[in-house]
Scaffold this motif. Structure first.
Motif, short mmCIF file in Angstrom:
data_model
loop_
_atom_site.label_atom_id
_atom_site.label_comp_id
_atom_site.label_asym_id
_atom_site.label_seq_id
_atom_site.Cartn_x
_atom_site.Cartn_y
_atom_site.Cartn_z
N LYS A 155 0.81 -1.22 0.00
CA LYS A 155 0.00 0.00 0.00
C LYS A 155 0.84 1.27 0.00
O LYS A 155 0.45 2.27 -0.61
CB LYS A 155 -1.00 0.00 1.16
CG LYS A 155 -0.44 0.07 2.54
CD LYS A 155 -1.60 -0.05 3.56
CE LYS A 155 -1.21 0.46 4.91
NZ LYS A 155 -0.21 -0.38 5.58
N GLU A 156 1.98 1.26 0.64
CA GLU A 156 2.83 2.46 0.61
C GLU A 156 3.40 2.69 -0.80
O GLU A 156 3.55 3.84 -1.23
CB GLU A 156 3.98 2.34 1.61
CG GLU A 156 3.56 2.48 3.06
CD GLU A 156 3.05 1.18 3.66
OE1 GLU A 156 3.14 0.13 2.97
OE2 GLU A 156 2.59 1.19 4.81
N VAL A 157 3.77 1.61 -1.47
CA VAL A 157 4.30 1.74 -2.82
C VAL A 157 3.20 2.21 -3.77
O VAL A 157 3.38 3.15 -4.55
CB VAL A 157 4.92 0.41 -3.30
CG1 VAL A 157 5.43 0.54 -4.73
CG2 VAL A 157 6.04 -0.02 -2.36
N ALA A 164 0.64 3.88 -3.04
CA ALA A 164 0.24 5.25 -2.72
C ALA A 164 1.16 6.27 -3.37
O ALA A 164 0.79 7.44 -3.54
CB ALA A 164 0.23 5.46 -1.21
#
Lengths: 157, 157, 157, 157, 157, 157, 157, 157
Positions: free
Chosen positions: G123-125, G127
Motif C-alpha cells: 500500500k505504501e508503494v 500510494a
C-alpha cells in the motif's frame, strides 16, 4: 540574533592547525561552530570493524571504516556554510582533495590552506577556492572579516 | 514562535539607505534580520591582500578581495528569504546587478530600489523583481506588509 | 526538542476555516506553526499601489499587488512542511489552485479541503494531494495524527 | 542545428486555440514542438477506469483518471521550454491554474492567455507569467519573436 | 558523435564582437552552437508592446518587453554549456551583469570579456568567472582549447 | 551549540529495536532526535478512513491510510540527517525497502539493520548503505562514533 | 519530431512481463525506449566478482555485484520518463521496492504492477504511484494512452 | 535507438590507460562516448597564459590555466553518465581526487582505478565508488556489462 557560521575543517590531521583556528576564533569571539572529521588516526581507521565486525581482507576493513566516517563527513560538509581544507607536507591526502571536490560541487565556499610548495600540485583545488591561505591564523582572519566586516588591526569593533 | 525574516541588502554603499530601512524596521518591531555586504569601500577592496598577502598586479589585488567578499555575500544571499538591491545615482554598480541576477536564479524574492531615471536601464532587473521601490521607507513598508499583513496607516496592529 | 510543524493554509478567505483549524490545533496542544496569505481582501488587493504608488491601468494595479503578496506566499510555502489548500463554494479561486500546483512541484505534502460537489472539478488537484478533507476539523485531525501518531478518540496521549 | 523549442499548451479544451497557435507556428516555420494534455473530455475523464478497472465511487473514478493524465502532463511540463496556459470563459479550470503553479515552481517561462474580464481573478497567475495575451495569435507571435528575434510585420527574415 | 557545445553570448550589442567570435569559431570548425539575446535595440525595447498591446506608462512598456525577452534569455542561458558576457565601453549594461549573476548561480562556466579599464568595477563579476578576456578572438581561442585541447599555433590537429 | 542529529528509524514494527536504540542513545547522552513512522499497526492501517471517511473497497481503504502516513514519513525522512532501516524476520516489508530507496535518492546517509540470513535478498539495499548492522546496539554505537568520534570502550569522553 | 518516451522496467525477473509489454508497445508502434536491469539471475549475482575479482565472504561477493548493477540501474532510472515496477508472487523483491522509492524521490511517474493479493503489503508503494495495474498489457495501454491520448478500442488514430 | 553512454576518464595522464579502455570499448562495439581532460601536460599547464596573457607570479599562471581547464572538466563531468578516475603510481594527483569528490557530490556513478598498494590511502575515494578496478580492461568490462548485461566470456550477445 546573529547568524552562527558553520565551518567544516577538512584534511590534514597531524598538526595543530584546527586548534590554532579554534583558538583564534574564540579569542575573537566569533559566532562560529567548527566541525571536523574524526582526527584520531587509529580510531578513524578501525571504526568500521570495531563496531560492525572484523574483516579479513584489508580492503573491506578500510571500506567499512571509510563509509562509517562518511556518515559524519558528508553530513557536516552538507551542513557547513564554509569548508576549509588543509593539505599538509606529507602523505597523499586524497581524502582532503576528495572533500574539496565534494564541497565545490555543492557550491560551498572553499578556503584552502597549504604551503606555497604545493601550489602547482594543488592548482585545480585552489582554482575552485575563494581563498588560499598558508597559515591557520589567516583562515581565522578570513572568517573574522567575512563575519564582522573588520580587518585585523582595525580599531572599529 | 514567529518566523524571523532574513533580508539581504545588496548594492549601493554611499548613502544611508540601509540605516533608513533598519530604522524603519526596528521602529515597526518587525522580526527581521538584516544582512549586507561589507560596506566600507577601502576595507572591501583591500581585504584579500591585507589577509592573504600583497599582489603587484591590480587585477589579482581585486580578484583576491572580490573572492573573499564572495564568501560573505553568497552565504548571506543563499540564507536570505528576501533580497533587496539598491542602485544609486553614480558608478557602474555591476556587482549590484550581479547579485540581483544571482538571487533571481536562486528563486529569491527580489525587491529593487532605484530612482525613476534608471528605470529603462534597469528594466531587465526590475522585470525579475517582485517589487520596485524608489525610497528605502517603501522597502520597509513592503517588508512590514509582507510579514504582518498590515498596510501603513491602518489601525489594526 | 520536538519538531514544530510549519503548515501553510492557502485558499478561500471568506469563511472561518483557518480559525477552526487553529482552534483545534491549539486545543490539541500540537507543535504547529500556522501561516497564511493576507486574508483581508481589500488590503491584499491594494497593497501594491498603496505602498509603491498608484496605477491607472487596473491590470498593473492588480499586478503590483499580486507580486507583493507573492513575496509572502512563496516564502511561506517554501518554508512549509505541509500545505493545506481550501476551495470554497464561490469564486474562481485560481490562486488556490495555483498554490496547490506550486506546492506539488516543490514536493510539499498537500492536503486539500473542499465540499464533495467540487470533487470532479478538482480531480487533478486532489490527485496530487496526500489527503482530501471536507471539514477543517478533519485537517486538524490529520495534522494531529501525522504529528502524534494518535487517532481522534484514542486514549493514548 | 537550431534548437527546437518545446512548448506545452495547458488549459481550456473547448475552443480551437491550440489549433490556431499550431497553424500560426507552422505558417511561420518555427522550430517548435507543441504538446498538450489529452483534450478529448470523455477520454480524459474515463481513461483510468477504462484501462485499470471500474470504480463505483465517482471520487476514485476521477482519481484514477487524473493520476493517469498526470503521467502525461507532468512529464511534458517537465520537458517544456515554455508553458502556455489558457483560461476560457467557462468552468472552474482549476487544473489550468494548478499547471500554472506547477510550471512556475519549476522555473518554466509562463505565458498566460485569457480575456481581460478575468484579469482580476487571475492576477496571481498573471503575476507569475512572463507574458499575458488575449489571443492565440499573440502567443504565436511571442514564440516567433522569442525564437527568431523578429517582430511581426518586420521584413528582416 | 562529438558533443556540440552550446555557448550563450550575453551583453553589449553595439559592436561586432559576436560576429568575430562566430567567425573564428566557424573558421576553426568547432562544434559550437552560439546563441544570444535579441541584439536589435529597438526591437528588443518594443517587443512587449508591439505584440501584447501599448502601454502609456513607460515603466510598463519596458516591463512588458523585458519579460518577453526573458523568455528567450533564461531559456538559452539555462541550456548553455558556457556563458560569455561582454561589457562594452558605454552604458550601464546592468542586464549583462544580471545575466552573469544568473549564470553563476546556475553553476554555468562563465567567460567575461571587457577592457582592462573596467577591471576594478567588474571585480565581483570577474571573480565568478573561469576566464577573463579582452578580445573576442581570445574567447574563440578559449572555446577552441576547451573543446579540442589544442592551443593556438600548435600543429597538432 | 552542538548539532542535534535527526535520525529516522524506518521499517519493522514488531520488535523493540527502536526502544533499544533510544535507550542506548539516551544512556550515552547523545544529541540525537529520533523519529519514526506510526508503529501501531492498526492505527497506521486505519488512519485514513478513521479521519477522512470509510471506504468500501479495501484498496482505497489502504490507499487513504498510506497517503496520510506519507505526510509524516516523507517529511521526517526529508528532515533527517541519517536514516536507519530495519528489516525483520517476517513479512514482505516493502515499505521499509521503499523508504531505503527514497532516502538513498535524497542522498541521506543510510544505515541498514538486519540478520545475516537476509544479506543476499537485501544486497541492493545494503549496497546503498554506509553501514550494515545486525543489532540495534550497533546502530547506537555507529551514531555515537559518528557524533562524538569515540569508539565504544574507549576512555576518552 | 515526436518525443521518445524512456520507460524503465524494474522488478520481478522470473516471468515474461517485460516481453509482453515490449510486444504490446511494438505492436502499437509507440515511440517508447524500454530499459531494464540485467535480468539473468546468475549474471546479475556474479558480475562483480567475475570482473573485479573473487571474494571469500559472500556479503562482499553480493556487495560487489549489487554496486556494479547500480551503475546501470541508477543511470537508467535517472534517465527514465516513467518507471514501472513489477512485484511477482515469490521472493522478497526488496530491490523492486527500493527502486520504487528511489524513483518516487526523484519525482518520476511510477506505475506499479502486481496481483491484488499483494495490495495491502504494497500500500505504501501503490500510494506513491500514478497507476496500479495487474497485467502487463494494462501497462502497455497506460503508456499508449499517455503518449497518444487514445484509449484501447477507440477508432481515432 | 540505444542510449549512448557518456563516460568521463579523469586522472593520471602518464600511461596509456585511456587508450586501453578506448580500444577495448571499440573492440566490443559499445555505444560509449569517452571524454577526458586535456592530457598533454605542458598544454594543460600553460593554456591560461598562452591565450589570456602571461603572469609573472607562478600562482596566477597556474590559476589561469586551472580555471580554463575547469571549463572543460566540469562541463564534461556534469554531462557524464559514469565517471572513471585513475590514480597512478606517482605524483600527488590531487586533481584526480578532487574530480572524484566532485562527481560523487553530483551523484555520478564512480569507477576508481588504481593498484592495490594505494587502497588504504584511497579508502575514502573507493568508499564512494560503485566499482574499484586495477586494470583498464576491467573498466571496459564493467562498462560492457553495465551496458549490454553480458559478462566477458559469455556467448550470449
Amino acid at each position: 540574533m546573529s547568524k552562527t557560521w558553520r565551518v567544516y575543517l577538512s584534511g590534514e590531521i597531524h598538526s595543530d592547525w584546527r586548534e590554532r583556528i579554534e583558538g583564534a576564533v574564540q579569542a575573537a569571539g566569533l559566532p562560529v561552530a567548527l566541525s571536523a572529521p574524526v582526527t584520531d588516526h587509529a580510531t578513524s581507521d578501525d571504526c568500521g570493524v570495531r563496531i560492525l565486525g572484523a574483516e579479513q581482507n584489508p580492503f573491506w576493513h578500510d571500506n567499512k571504516g571509510a563509509k562509517m566516517n562518511a556518515i559524519r563527513t558528508r553530513t557536516l560538509i552538507g551542513d557547513a556554510d564554509v569548508v576549509v581544507v588543509r593539505f599538509g607536507e606529507k602523505y597523499k591526502q586524497w581524502n582532503a582533495a576528495f572533500d574539496a571536490g565534494f564541497a565545490a560541487a555543492l557550491g560551498k565556499p572553499l578556503i584552502v590552506l597549504h604551503l606555497p610548495e604545493h601550489s602547482h600540485a594543488l592548482k585545480e583545488v585552489d582554482a575552485a577556492a575563494l581563498a588560499v591561505a598558508e597559515e591557520p591564523e589567516q583562515v581565522a582572519q578570513v572568517l573574522s572579516y567575512v563575519i564582522t566586516g573588520e580587518l585585523p588591526g582595525s580599531n572599529a569593533t
